[in-house]
Design an enzyme around this catalytic site. Structure first.
Site, PDB file in Angstrom:
ATOM      1  N   HIS A  33       5.063  -0.776  -6.796  1.00 25.09           N
ATOM      2  CA  HIS A  33       4.588  -1.391  -6.912  1.00 25.09           C
ATOM      3  C   HIS A  33       3.356  -1.494  -7.101  1.00 25.09           C
ATOM      4  O   HIS A  33       3.038   0.243  -6.432  1.00 25.09           O
ATOM      5  CB  HIS A  33       4.841  -1.542  -4.820  1.00 25.09           C
ATOM      6  CG  HIS A  33       3.736  -3.974  -4.752  1.00 25.09           C
ATOM      7  ND1 HIS A  33       3.108  -3.521  -5.031  1.00 25.09           N
ATOM      8  CD2 HIS A  33       4.612  -4.609  -4.488  1.00 25.09           C
ATOM      9  CE1 HIS A  33       2.255  -5.108  -4.976  1.00 25.09           C
ATOM     10  NE2 HIS A  33       3.802  -5.386  -4.760  1.00 25.09           N
ATOM     11  N   HIS A  34       2.438  -1.999  -7.490  1.00 24.12           N
ATOM     12  CA  HIS A  34       1.234  -1.230  -8.015  1.00 24.12           C
ATOM     13  C   HIS A  34       0.495  -1.126  -6.571  1.00 24.12           C
ATOM     14  O   HIS A  34      -0.203  -0.541  -6.900  1.00 24.12           O
ATOM     15  CB  HIS A  34       0.637  -2.299  -8.842  1.00 24.12           C
ATOM     16  CG  HIS A  34       1.069  -2.228 -10.547  1.00 24.12           C
ATOM     17  ND1 HIS A  34       0.568  -0.949 -11.327  1.00 24.12           N
ATOM     18  CD2 HIS A  34       1.480  -3.005 -11.379  1.00 24.12           C
ATOM     19  CE1 HIS A  34       1.130  -1.063 -12.341  1.00 24.12           C
ATOM     20  NE2 HIS A  34       2.135  -2.065 -12.406  1.00 24.12           N
ATOM     21  N   ALA A  35       0.276  -1.478  -5.565  1.00 26.75           N
ATOM     22  CA  ALA A  35      -0.520  -0.936  -4.646  1.00 26.75           C
ATOM     23  C   ALA A  35      -0.054  -0.300  -3.942  1.00 26.75           C
ATOM     24  O   ALA A  35      -1.320   0.781  -3.585  1.00 26.75           O
ATOM     25  CB  ALA A  35       0.083  -2.071  -3.085  1.00 26.75           C
TER      26      ALA A  35
END
Length: 224
Positions: free
Chosen positions: A159-161
């Protein structure tokens, strides 16, 4: 979209920086960009994750691959953390240590006879379309075997988080090796203890922090 690269050796273990403490991703609070990426998940059209696909010259030893991932999630705290969000939006989401079930996060698939790279891309497409389980750490990996000539593919979805593009480059530099030999006596930090932080508890924590900061804010306003 999946990014394809060719690995020079398939027994690459997660051995980078094996003798050093890793501080990457140790902040418990998301920054503004990470929070935006995470909260956009409310709309399925705005899911924010990426997938890297490595084509391998031969299939790695499965037990070594499992051991390498066990080492990796101990080395990088964010790979062993789940997200707890503040439902009142009084503060940013936080990373909380979690139990990592490798049987869930690391999977193995064998393609049928006659399969080729197009079939690997079909597996990657299906993996990309599936949402993350928000109660678990935000990564998944898969070893795909059965390509002609004994070749295989390694897929990892994140995830880009977890990080921006530069952060992912740093992460892969920390975790991956370009040689087949096992690194003896790799540094292994103690595992973080899983926490049971509740979203409402996080809202209360943020509200109390805001109240503590209020007198200073009022003094600054008065001086202005």
């Amino acid at each position: 979209m999946a990014e394809a690269s060719v690995a020079s050796d398939v027994s690459a273990e997660l051995t980078g920086f094996a003798d050093r403490e890793v501080h990457w991703g140790r902040s418990s609070r998301m920054n503004d960009l990470e929070a935006m990426m995470w909260r956009a998940e409310a709309d399925p059209m705005l899911r924010s994750h990426g997938l890297v696909l490595n084509l391998l010259e031969r299939a790695p030893d499965w037990d070594r691959l499992v051991d390498a991932h066990e080492w990796g999630v101990r080395r990088v705290p964010r790979l062993a953390a789940r997200v707890v969000d503040d439902p009142a939006r009084l503060g940013p989401p936080e990373w909380v240590p979690a139990e990592v079930d490798l049987a869930y996060h690391l999977r193995r698939a064998v393609l049928p006879a006659g399969a080729d790279e197009e079939d690997v891309l079909a597996v990657a497409d299906a993996m990309m379309m599936a949402p993350f389980d928000p109660a678990r750490p935000l990564w998944e990996a898969m070893l795909v075997e059965g390509l002609p000539g004994g070749r295989a593919a390694y897929l990892i979805k994140l995830h880009h988080a977890l990080a921006d593009g530069k952060g992912f480059v740093q992460l892969f530099d920390l975790l991956f090796s370009d040689r087949a030999e096992t690194t003896a006596d790799k540094y292994l930090p103690a595992a973080d203890v899983a926490e049971g932080l509740d979203p409402v508890e996080l809202s209360v924590r943020h509200a109390l922090a805001g109240l503590q900061q209020a007198p200073g804010l009022l003094r600054r306003v008065a001086r202005a």
